[in-house]
Write an enzyme that holds these catalytic residues in place. Sequence first.
Site, PDB file in Angstrom:
ATOM      1  N   ARG A   1     -45.156 -46.267 105.886  1.00  0.00           N
ATOM      2  CA  ARG A   1     -46.428 -46.983 105.935  1.00  0.00           C
ATOM      3  C   ARG A   1     -46.777 -47.201 107.409  1.00  0.00           C
ATOM      4  O   ARG A   1     -45.880 -47.267 108.272  1.00  0.00           O
ATOM      5  CB  ARG A   1     -46.366 -48.314 105.183  1.00  0.00           C
ATOM      6  CG  ARG A   1     -45.357 -49.329 105.711  1.00  0.00           C
ATOM      7  CD  ARG A   1     -45.450 -50.628 104.945  1.00  0.00           C
ATOM      8  NE  ARG A   1     -44.491 -51.630 105.402  1.00  0.00           N
ATOM      9  CZ  ARG A   1     -44.500 -52.901 104.998  1.00  0.00           C
ATOM     10  NH1 ARG A   1     -45.426 -53.323 104.140  1.00  0.00           N
ATOM     11  NH2 ARG A   1     -43.594 -53.758 105.442  1.00  0.00           N
TER      12      ARG A   1
ATOM     13  N   THR B   1     -38.209 -60.601 115.988  1.00  0.00           N
ATOM     14  CA  THR B   1     -37.575 -59.308 115.720  1.00  0.00           C
ATOM     15  C   THR B   1     -36.965 -58.668 116.956  1.00  0.00           C
ATOM     16  O   THR B   1     -35.827 -58.173 116.925  1.00  0.00           O
ATOM     17  CB  THR B   1     -38.616 -58.343 115.123  1.00  0.00           C
ATOM     18  OG1 THR B   1     -39.169 -58.913 113.940  1.00  0.00           O
ATOM     19  CG2 THR B   1     -37.993 -56.992 114.806  1.00  0.00           C
TER      20      THR B   1
ATOM     21  N   TRP C   1     -47.443 -48.930 110.633  1.00  0.00           N
ATOM     22  CA  TRP C   1     -47.419 -50.199 111.356  1.00  0.00           C
ATOM     23  C   TRP C   1     -48.681 -50.303 112.226  1.00  0.00           C
ATOM     24  O   TRP C   1     -49.268 -51.358 112.361  1.00  0.00           O
ATOM     25  CB  TRP C   1     -46.147 -50.273 112.201  1.00  0.00           C
ATOM     26  CG  TRP C   1     -45.954 -51.577 112.916  1.00  0.00           C
ATOM     27  CD1 TRP C   1     -46.541 -52.772 112.629  1.00  0.00           C
ATOM     28  CD2 TRP C   1     -45.103 -51.812 114.034  1.00  0.00           C
ATOM     29  NE1 TRP C   1     -46.113 -53.745 113.497  1.00  0.00           N
ATOM     30  CE2 TRP C   1     -45.228 -53.189 114.375  1.00  0.00           C
ATOM     31  CE3 TRP C   1     -44.245 -51.012 114.783  1.00  0.00           C
ATOM     32  CZ2 TRP C   1     -44.524 -53.760 115.429  1.00  0.00           C
ATOM     33  CZ3 TRP C   1     -43.544 -51.581 115.825  1.00  0.00           C
ATOM     34  CH2 TRP C   1     -43.688 -52.945 116.149  1.00  0.00           C
TER      35      TRP C   1
ATOM     36  N   GLN D   1     -35.925 -59.438 109.483  1.00  0.00           N
ATOM     37  CA  GLN D   1     -35.774 -58.416 110.514  1.00  0.00           C
ATOM     38  C   GLN D   1     -34.478 -58.625 111.308  1.00  0.00           C
ATOM     39  O   GLN D   1     -34.196 -59.737 111.767  1.00  0.00           O
ATOM     40  CB  GLN D   1     -36.960 -58.439 111.471  1.00  0.00           C
ATOM     41  CG  GLN D   1     -38.283 -58.128 110.800  1.00  0.00           C
ATOM     42  CD  GLN D   1     -39.025 -59.357 110.345  1.00  0.00           C
ATOM     43  OE1 GLN D   1     -38.420 -60.378 110.016  1.00  0.00           O
ATOM     44  NE2 GLN D   1     -40.348 -59.279 110.330  1.00  0.00           N
TER      45      GLN D   1
ATOM     46  N   ASP E   1     -38.990 -50.868 106.291  1.00  0.00           N
ATOM     47  CA  ASP E   1     -39.387 -50.407 107.631  1.00  0.00           C
ATOM     48  C   ASP E   1     -38.170 -50.154 108.514  1.00  0.00           C
ATOM     49  O   ASP E   1     -38.156 -50.500 109.698  1.00  0.00           O
ATOM     50  CB  ASP E   1     -40.296 -51.443 108.307  1.00  0.00           C
ATOM     51  CG  ASP E   1     -41.522 -51.772 107.484  1.00  0.00           C
ATOM     52  OD1 ASP E   1     -41.925 -50.939 106.658  1.00  0.00           O
ATOM     53  OD2 ASP E   1     -42.071 -52.882 107.651  1.00  0.00           O
TER      54      ASP E   1
ATOM     55  N   GLN F   1     -33.435 -54.777 107.059  1.00  0.00           N
ATOM     56  CA  GLN F   1     -34.831 -54.659 107.482  1.00  0.00           C
ATOM     57  C   GLN F   1     -34.873 -54.354 108.979  1.00  0.00           C
ATOM     58  O   GLN F   1     -34.201 -55.016 109.780  1.00  0.00           O
ATOM     59  CB  GLN F   1     -35.603 -55.941 107.186  1.00  0.00           C
ATOM     60  CG  GLN F   1     -37.087 -55.853 107.527  1.00  0.00           C
ATOM     61  CD  GLN F   1     -37.889 -57.036 107.020  1.00  0.00           C
ATOM     62  OE1 GLN F   1     -37.372 -57.864 106.269  1.00  0.00           O
ATOM     63  NE2 GLN F   1     -39.135 -57.134 107.414  1.00  0.00           N
ATOM     64  N   ASP F   2     -35.687 -53.319 109.341  1.00  0.00           N
ATOM     65  CA  ASP F   2     -35.859 -52.952 110.757  1.00  0.00           C
ATOM     66  C   ASP F   2     -34.545 -52.534 111.411  1.00  0.00           C
ATOM     67  O   ASP F   2     -34.213 -52.964 112.520  1.00  0.00           O
ATOM     68  CB  ASP F   2     -36.485 -54.108 111.542  1.00  0.00           C
ATOM     69  CG  ASP F   2     -37.907 -54.428 111.108  1.00  0.00           C
ATOM     70  OD1 ASP F   2     -38.372 -53.801 110.147  1.00  0.00           O
ATOM     71  OD2 ASP F   2     -38.527 -55.302 111.723  1.00  0.00           O
TER      72      ASP F   2
END
Length: 343
Positions: A257, A129, A259, A158, A202, A180-181
């Site tokens: 959420r 990532t 991490w 990611q 996320d 994502q990310d």
Amino acid sequence: MKSDAVAAVYDRRSSPSAVIVRRKCMLVVASLLAAVFAFAAPKPDTVVAADGSGDYTSLQEAISKAPMKTDPATPRWVIFVKAGTYTERIYVQRERGNIHVIGEDARKTVVAYHLNANLLGEDGKPIGTFRTPTVQIDGDGMLWENITLANTAGPVGQALALRADGDRLEFRKVRFLGWQDTILVNRGRHYFEDCYIEGHVDFIFGAATAFFNRCHIHVLRNGYITAASTPKDTAHGYVFADCKITGAEGVLAYLGRPWRDFAKTVFLRTDMSAAVRPEGWNNWNKPPAEATTFYAEFGSTGPGANDAARVKWAKPLTAEQAAALTPAAVLGGEDGWNPAVRP
């Protein structure tokens, strides 16, 4: 100008066409006032243009050749980026943080690249990532404005549009595109104002303290908006104030959420569409994290605002507590930084 209440009564007594004309006029006046009081664009020190009409055709080259200025008391080096698509990765070293990058048009000035965590590196292993960002900033005090930062890898895992490792970073009217990310606020303090941020899993994550003021958050698929990893003894994680959350048709997303166990995320006066799940928050299958996280809301509105259905371990906020969460209070630190007030 009439108050909202008086205007509403006046509207009811007027014809529909008169109401429409009057409201259009009010919008024009508001736009003109905004233009009058808007901050004038600073004179650029250098110009980047994809068509060759500037000093550079590459934004990375312009940044790499900027003066090494780290003193926040000195004026930022201003790089003006003309409309165009710049397919390149950007790295800002610590010695060149004091820079203002301003695009000609937020939608038409695009910095984009396409790395994702599953791509294989020279060692034959996935790059992971943290090696995927289109833009990575190690320098302090940088300002990005009126530009799009995108990771165009798509929904393949990611893939970062931004990795923020510096301190006192500002993003104003910046569009962050990814899946994502999308944004990793890794450490430091960061301020986002009037930005557009999209993703599905996320897509705002990391350990930094970040304030999101009047931002538009758009969810592309079912997932999670935030995944903070706030260090245990850090006073603030993420604060979203006067923002808007929308989603693609039928999408459902959690506000966040954890991490890491001590994640902190707060939403203030945010307009939440039906894309926000009724329960609001997710524990990432870590029940003990429910006792250590600080997830809170105040003044949420819209179909996604559902106090009664929220998870019981989310924290209530009083009006006084919410009012105290200003950019100056959240981001001030030892140097009293207040990016909401521009010089």
